[in-house]
Design an enzyme around this catalytic site. Sequence first.
Site, mmCIF file in Angstrom:
data_model
loop_
_atom_site.group_PDB
_atom_site.id
_atom_site.type_symbol
_atom_site.label_atom_id
_atom_site.label_comp_id
_atom_site.label_asym_id
_atom_site.label_seq_id
_atom_site.Cartn_x
_atom_site.Cartn_y
_atom_site.Cartn_z
ATOM 1 N N LYS A 1 1.073 -1.089 -0.055
ATOM 2 C CA LYS A 1 0.143 0.164 -0.296
ATOM 3 C C LYS A 1 1.176 1.499 -0.359
ATOM 4 O O LYS A 1 1.700 1.246 -0.181
ATOM 5 C CB LYS A 1 -0.958 -0.224 1.299
ATOM 6 C CG LYS A 1 -1.730 -1.611 1.365
ATOM 7 C CD LYS A 1 -3.264 -1.378 2.183
ATOM 8 C CE LYS A 1 -3.743 -2.520 2.599
ATOM 9 N NZ LYS A 1 -4.454 -2.839 3.219
ATOM 10 N N TYR B 1 -12.350 -3.041 -3.571
ATOM 11 C CA TYR B 1 -13.022 -3.015 -1.768
ATOM 12 C C TYR B 1 -15.059 -2.542 -1.708
ATOM 13 O O TYR B 1 -14.708 -2.795 -0.917
ATOM 14 C CB TYR B 1 -12.627 -1.882 -1.280
ATOM 15 C CG TYR B 1 -10.858 -2.008 -1.141
ATOM 16 C CD1 TYR B 1 -10.704 -3.249 -0.149
ATOM 17 C CD2 TYR B 1 -9.802 -1.113 -0.261
ATOM 18 C CE1 TYR B 1 -9.135 -3.562 0.837
ATOM 19 C CE2 TYR B 1 -8.529 -0.901 -0.411
ATOM 20 C CZ TYR B 1 -7.994 -2.180 0.039
ATOM 21 O OH TYR B 1 -7.440 -2.473 0.864
ATOM 22 N N PHE C 1 -14.906 3.127 7.494
ATOM 23 C CA PHE C 1 -14.238 3.667 7.167
ATOM 24 C C PHE C 1 -13.999 3.481 5.701
ATOM 25 O O PHE C 1 -13.054 3.584 5.364
ATOM 26 C CB PHE C 1 -13.328 2.490 7.970
ATOM 27 C CG PHE C 1 -13.424 1.018 7.536
ATOM 28 C CD1 PHE C 1 -12.883 0.555 6.144
ATOM 29 C CD2 PHE C 1 -14.195 0.184 8.377
ATOM 30 C CE1 PHE C 1 -12.928 -0.595 6.205
ATOM 31 C CE2 PHE C 1 -14.000 -0.518 8.089
ATOM 32 C CZ PHE C 1 -13.699 -1.611 7.137
ATOM 33 N N ASN D 1 -1.627 0.479 7.023
ATOM 34 C CA ASN D 1 -1.204 -1.396 7.693
ATOM 35 C C ASN D 1 -0.526 -2.016 6.763
ATOM 36 O O ASN D 1 0.000 -2.754 6.797
ATOM 37 C CB ASN D 1 -2.376 -2.266 8.585
ATOM 38 C CG ASN D 1 -3.788 -2.058 7.204
ATOM 39 O OD1 ASN D 1 -3.807 -2.120 6.233
ATOM 40 N ND2 ASN D 1 -4.888 -3.528 7.524
ATOM 41 N N HIS E 1 -2.068 -5.894 1.324
ATOM 42 C CA HIS E 1 -3.264 -5.678 1.409
ATOM 43 C C HIS E 1 -3.004 -7.663 1.256
ATOM 44 O O HIS E 1 -1.731 -7.653 0.062
ATOM 45 C CB HIS E 1 -3.551 -5.519 0.372
ATOM 46 C CG HIS E 1 -4.968 -6.314 -0.271
ATOM 47 N ND1 HIS E 1 -6.332 -6.510 0.062
ATOM 48 C CD2 HIS E 1 -5.360 -7.090 -1.151
ATOM 49 C CE1 HIS E 1 -7.139 -7.157 -0.675
ATOM 50 N NE2 HIS E 1 -6.383 -7.714 -1.270
ATOM 51 N N GLU F 1 -9.363 -10.605 -7.293
ATOM 52 C CA GLU F 1 -8.667 -9.991 -7.339
ATOM 53 C C GLU F 1 -7.483 -9.943 -8.512
ATOM 54 O O GLU F 1 -7.124 -8.461 -9.026
ATOM 55 C CB GLU F 1 -7.970 -9.721 -5.833
ATOM 56 C CG GLU F 1 -8.754 -9.267 -4.779
ATOM 57 C CD GLU F 1 -8.614 -9.788 -3.963
ATOM 58 O OE1 GLU F 1 -7.419 -9.458 -3.455
ATOM 59 O OE2 GLU F 1 -9.524 -9.366 -2.547
#
Length: 151
Positions: free
Chosen positions: A10, A50, A58, A113, A116, A127
Amino acid sequence: MIEKSFVMIKPDAVKRRLIGEVISRFEKRGLKIVAAKMLDISQDLAKEHYSEHKEKPFFNDLVEYITSSAVLAMVIEGDECISLIRKMVGATNPKEADLGTIRGDFALDTGRNIIHASDSVQSAKREIALFFDKSEICPYQMPDEHLIYEG
Ligand code: IDP
Ligand code: MG
């Protein structure tokens, strides 16, 4: 069973120059990187990727975060690697992630974080198809495969 997982470093981790640290963990484990590219994720792609979270509070912040700067998208291959990579990544909230996991060692905040990874065979397929054309996936043999796998 050899599987392919979608893994994405990320924007926070790219900017923190953690790409090498993260990739080297997968390489040292014996996993094979069969596709990789830097990209700026569009709003549409972020929302699609997502989509399971679109009702979550969020969601907007998540889309903003993931589209804020370049990511490194990868396809990683190995025996039962989908669950294995999830274990290596650690809990979603890095404060709860075990030490020795990527999030447990390099991150502090759920909203930052750093990585992914697909959570099931079905999501990996979805994905990978979302981010990569078939022609971008490059199979190859590792010469030490017999030292990593018994069979
Ligand atoms: P995962 O990345 O461990 O699979 P998911 O529950 O699928 O976790 O959530 C996707 C991403 O959304 C997380 O990695 C994190 O970046 C973000 N996220 C999840 N829960 C929260 C939250 O409560 N606050 C802010 N961001 C969150
Ligand atoms: Mg998830």
